[in-house]
Scaffold this motif. Structure first.
Motif, PDB file in Angstrom:
ATOM      1  N   ALA A 123       0.856  -1.190   0.000  1.00  0.00           N
ATOM      2  CA  ALA A 123       0.000   0.000   0.000  1.00  0.00           C
ATOM      3  C   ALA A 123       0.892   1.240   0.000  1.00  0.00           C
ATOM      4  O   ALA A 123       1.006   1.930   1.017  1.00  0.00           O
ATOM      5  N   PRO A 124       1.579   1.520  -1.110  1.00  0.00           N
ATOM      6  CA  PRO A 124       2.558   2.611  -1.127  1.00  0.00           C
ATOM      7  C   PRO A 124       1.976   4.007  -0.938  1.00  0.00           C
ATOM      8  O   PRO A 124       2.690   4.916  -0.540  1.00  0.00           O
ATOM      9  N   THR A 125       0.681   4.194  -1.175  1.00  0.00           N
ATOM     10  CA  THR A 125       0.092   5.520  -0.998  1.00  0.00           C
ATOM     11  C   THR A 125      -0.493   5.719   0.397  1.00  0.00           C
ATOM     12  O   THR A 125      -0.926   6.823   0.734  1.00  0.00           O
ATOM     13  N   ALA A 126      -0.497   4.684   1.223  1.00  0.00           N
ATOM     14  CA  ALA A 126      -1.055   4.795   2.574  1.00  0.00           C
ATOM     15  C   ALA A 126      -0.072   5.509   3.497  1.00  0.00           C
ATOM     16  O   ALA A 126       1.140   5.327   3.408  1.00  0.00           O
ATOM     17  N   SER A 127      -0.615   6.321   4.386  1.00  0.00           N
ATOM     18  CA  SER A 127       0.228   6.991   5.377  1.00  0.00           C
ATOM     19  C   SER A 127       0.225   6.222   6.696  1.00  0.00           C
ATOM     20  O   SER A 127       1.096   6.419   7.539  1.00  0.00           O
ATOM     21  N   LYS A 128      -0.768   5.352   6.875  1.00  0.00           N
ATOM     22  CA  LYS A 128      -0.861   4.532   8.078  1.00  0.00           C
ATOM     23  C   LYS A 128      -1.696   3.310   7.741  1.00  0.00           C
ATOM     24  O   LYS A 128      -2.661   3.405   6.988  1.00  0.00           O
ATOM     25  N   VAL A 129      -1.325   2.168   8.305  1.00  0.00           N
ATOM     26  CA  VAL A 129      -2.096   0.943   8.116  1.00  0.00           C
ATOM     27  C   VAL A 129      -2.325   0.316   9.484  1.00  0.00           C
ATOM     28  O   VAL A 129      -1.387   0.160  10.265  1.00  0.00           O
ATOM     29  N   LYS A 130      -3.584  -0.017   9.751  1.00  0.00           N
ATOM     30  CA  LYS A 130      -3.945  -0.689  10.999  1.00  0.00           C
ATOM     31  C   LYS A 130      -4.462  -2.079  10.673  1.00  0.00           C
ATOM     32  O   LYS A 130      -5.221  -2.267   9.731  1.00  0.00           O
ATOM     33  N   LEU A 131      -4.057  -3.024  11.475  1.00  0.00           N
ATOM     34  CA  LEU A 131      -4.498  -4.417  11.335  1.00  0.00           C
ATOM     35  C   LEU A 131      -5.401  -4.735  12.522  1.00  0.00           C
ATOM     36  O   LEU A 131      -5.024  -4.496  13.670  1.00  0.00           O
ATOM     37  N   ARG A 132      -6.574  -5.256  12.222  1.00  0.00           N
ATOM     38  CA  ARG A 132      -7.481  -5.694  13.273  1.00  0.00           C
ATOM     39  C   ARG A 132      -7.536  -7.211  13.285  1.00  0.00           C
ATOM     40  O   ARG A 132      -7.783  -7.840  12.262  1.00  0.00           O
ATOM     41  N   ILE A 133      -7.332  -7.764  14.450  1.00  0.00           N
ATOM     42  CA  ILE A 133      -7.436  -9.213  14.632  1.00  0.00           C
ATOM     43  C   ILE A 133      -8.604  -9.463  15.576  1.00  0.00           C
ATOM     44  O   ILE A 133      -8.587  -9.022  16.728  1.00  0.00           O
ATOM     45  N   TYR A 134      -9.615 -10.149  15.057  1.00  0.00           N
ATOM     46  CA  TYR A 134     -10.822 -10.415  15.831  1.00  0.00           C
ATOM     47  C   TYR A 134     -10.642 -11.677  16.659  1.00  0.00           C
ATOM     48  O   TYR A 134     -10.048 -12.654  16.207  1.00  0.00           O
ATOM     49  N   GLN A 135     -11.190 -11.650  17.872  1.00  0.00           N
ATOM     50  CA  GLN A 135     -11.053 -12.777  18.784  1.00  0.00           C
ATOM     51  C   GLN A 135     -11.779 -14.010  18.278  1.00  0.00           C
ATOM     52  O   GLN A 135     -11.280 -15.127  18.409  1.00  0.00           O
TER      53      GLN A 135
END
Length: 156
Positions: A123-135
């Motif tokens: 994702a070269p244009t992203a300034s931040k990436v968040k990963l969500r891991i669901y329980q």
């Protein structure tokens, strides 16, 4: 999708080229200069390369004396104090973009082993990436969120 109201728009159309779109409805449409503002508030005066009038807007092309990086945050300010964020524009359809951000690895996505799970995206244009891991799969509300680290060629 949401829309951010801006007095004018600014796009990275080349790694040293910025396109400004100023609506003619703005109070100020005749500009003599703009500043590039980096996240440390350092200002760089940007020379105007061209100015062209269209139906309801004016297009300015600016030259950045330094190379722009998609992973950095920039703002553009005019001489009247108007300010907007610099967005990714036509640069993503350029040969320079392809050369700088091409990624030919085969490890994107999820890599699972009994010891660990690795997540990698491009994702070269992203300034931040968040990963969500669901329980749990069925419980869409309980999750852990982690900010991913940017790596080479726009991978995270």
């Amino acid at each position: 999708m949401f829309h951010i109201k801006r007095a004018f728009e600014a796009y990275i159309d080349g790694f040293q080229e910025i396109t400004m779109i100023i609506p003619k409805s703005n109070k100020h449409t005749l500009h003599s200069y703009f500043h590039l503002i980096q996240d440390d508030d350092r200002k760089t005066k940007l020379p105007i390369v061209s100015r062209e009038e269209f139906g309801d807007f004016i297009k300015y092309i600016l030259h950045s004396p330094e190379v722009l990086f998609l992973e950095k945050k920039y703002d553009i300010e005019d001489e009247f104090g108007g300010r907007t964020d610099l967005q990714v524009g036509g640069v993503i359809r350029s040969k320079d973009f392809d050369e700088r951000y091409a990624y030919d690895g085969n490890d994107l996505g999820v890599t699972y082993t009994p010891r660990s799970t690795k997540f990698k995206i491009w994702a070269p244009t992203a300034s931040k990436v968040k990963l969500r891991i669901y329980q749990q799969y069925e419980q869409g509300e309980k999750f852990t969120e982690m900010v991913m680290d940017r790596k080479e060629s726009g991978t995270w």
